[in-house]
Design a protein around this motif. Structure first.
Motif, PDB file in Angstrom:
ATOM      1  N   GLU A 278     -14.604 138.377  44.542  1.00  0.00           N
ATOM      2  CA  GLU A 278     -14.614 137.954  43.422  1.00  0.00           C
ATOM      3  C   GLU A 278     -13.755 136.463  42.807  1.00  0.00           C
ATOM      4  N   PRO A 279     -13.768 136.037  43.145  1.00  0.00           N
ATOM      5  CA  PRO A 279     -12.793 135.113  43.160  1.00  0.00           C
ATOM      6  C   PRO A 279     -12.772 134.060  42.425  1.00  0.00           C
ATOM      7  N   ILE A 280     -11.528 133.548  41.550  1.00  0.00           N
ATOM      8  CA  ILE A 280     -11.003 133.056  40.394  1.00  0.00           C
ATOM      9  C   ILE A 280     -10.799 131.297  41.072  1.00  0.00           C
ATOM     10  N   THR A 281     -11.471 130.090  40.443  1.00  0.00           N
ATOM     11  CA  THR A 281     -10.685 128.503  40.834  1.00  0.00           C
ATOM     12  C   THR A 281      -9.947 128.587  40.231  1.00  0.00           C
ATOM     13  N   TRP A 282      -8.956 127.071  40.883  1.00  0.00           N
ATOM     14  CA  TRP A 282      -8.093 125.851  39.157  1.00  0.00           C
ATOM     15  C   TRP A 282      -8.636 126.083  38.243  1.00  0.00           C
ATOM     16  N   LEU A 283     -10.547 125.441  38.541  1.00  0.00           N
ATOM     17  CA  LEU A 283     -10.849 124.880  37.467  1.00  0.00           C
ATOM     18  C   LEU A 283     -11.469 126.504  36.127  1.00  0.00           C
ATOM     19  N   ASP A 284     -11.169 127.751  37.111  1.00  0.00           N
ATOM     20  CA  ASP A 284     -11.423 128.292  35.684  1.00  0.00           C
ATOM     21  C   ASP A 284      -9.678 128.501  34.747  1.00  0.00           C
ATOM     22  N   VAL A 285      -8.776 128.850  35.931  1.00  0.00           N
ATOM     23  CA  VAL A 285      -7.278 129.231  35.210  1.00  0.00           C
ATOM     24  C   VAL A 285      -6.880 127.517  33.740  1.00  0.00           C
TER      25      VAL A 285
END
Length: 298
Positions: A278-285
């Motif tokens: 369930e990776p979180i991208t920099w855009l999400d952060v």
């Protein structure tokens, strides 16, 4: 009987695919003009951006497949069968749009575009609200149930305006339903693998009650179909309704449960490889930073 005969004969005539052409034109403008234009306005982007530079080949295939399917659903004979002839055609038409065309279109749209189009605080708050799993489950089930009411079915058959509005509602309901399942909502607050699986199971079970009513009904609910389905296919409307209820659930379960199983298998493979399922991208952060900044500034 005269109305049924006229409509039945009209369905047998091939008509120009006006709806399909409109879908292709609007989809083409969005994908081949808007996407590169938005990409050219991102930081460190050249003035002229080609679609293949910002969208992967797989995404292009997915979007084009979804666009073709949606165009076919809005063209002869799918459109005429769904509007005038058959309960089965009507429900199949609806479910293909919501469960096949819409997710393909979403998967074919680059993630950075969703973040760009929803970056303003008002739009971000609205999307976050509308894509909350509980609300999307309620909205999707409500739209599916209301679309099966006799008054709605009759209205879409007799008024092109109502039909167009109904198709737009189907697409919007499908988009909102699939965003949490595909983890497309911007930010870090996304469903886990288990949450996505449970969410998809819920989408397949809650709209089952109207289909069950069709399966066990002993009278016709839809006058517009009662005559025409016999004229075109030689079966009774009762049999058509029962087929509609049964096959719609097969389609519903088949697609949503297949996606749920695929999500579990993919997560297991990622874990076996030592990767984050369930990776979180920099855009999400980055989106969470903006929300936090907005919260502290207010």
């Amino acid at each position: 009987m005269v109305l049924g005969t006229v409509v039945g004969e009209a369905v047998l005539r091939i008509t120009p695919p006006y709806g399909g052409v409109i879908v292709v034109v609007l989809g083409g403008l969005f994908y081949f003009r808007l996407v590169p234009r938005v990409a050219s306005r991102l930081g460190n982007s050249p003035d002229r951006v080609r679609l293949r530079d910002v969208v992967s080949p797989r995404q292009r295939k997915q979007f084009l497949a979804g666009l073709v399917i949606l165009a076919l659903m809005e063209s002869w004979p799918s459109l005429e069968l769904a509007r005038y002839v058959s309960s089965l055609a009507y429900l199949t038409h609806t479910m293909v749009i919501e469960l096949v065309a819409v997710p393909l279109l979403l998967l074919g749209t680059p993630n950075w575009l969703w973040h760009k189009l929803t970056e303003t605080p008002f739009v971000d708050a609205l999307v976050s609200l509308l894509t909350s799993p509980i609300l999307t489950t309620i909205l999707y089930s409500t739209v599916f149930t209301l679309s099966m009411l006799a008054i709605i079915v009759q209205a879409q058959a007799t008024s092109l305006v109502v039909y167009v509005y109904l198709q737009v509602v189907f697409v919007i309901a499908g988009v909102l339903m699939w965003i949490p399942a595909l983890r497309l909502n911007p930010g870090t607050r996304k469903l886990s693998t288990g949450g996505r699986v449970f969410y998809l199971f819920a989408q397949s079970l809650l709209p089952s009650f109207p289909a069950i009513v069709l399966i066990f009904a002993h009278h016709s609910f839809y006058p517009i179909f009662a005559t025409n389905v016999h004229l075109i296919f030689g079966i009774s409307e009762i049999a058509d309704q029962q087929l509609a209820g049964g096959i719609s659930k097969v389609i519903d379960f088949g697609i949503l449960w297949t996606v749920a199983i695929a999500i579990m298998n993919r997560a297991q493979k990622q874990e076996d490889l030592g990767a984050d399922p369930e990776p979180i991208t920099w855009l999400d952060v980055e989106r969470e930073f903006k929300r936090a900044h907005k919260g502290t500034s207010t």
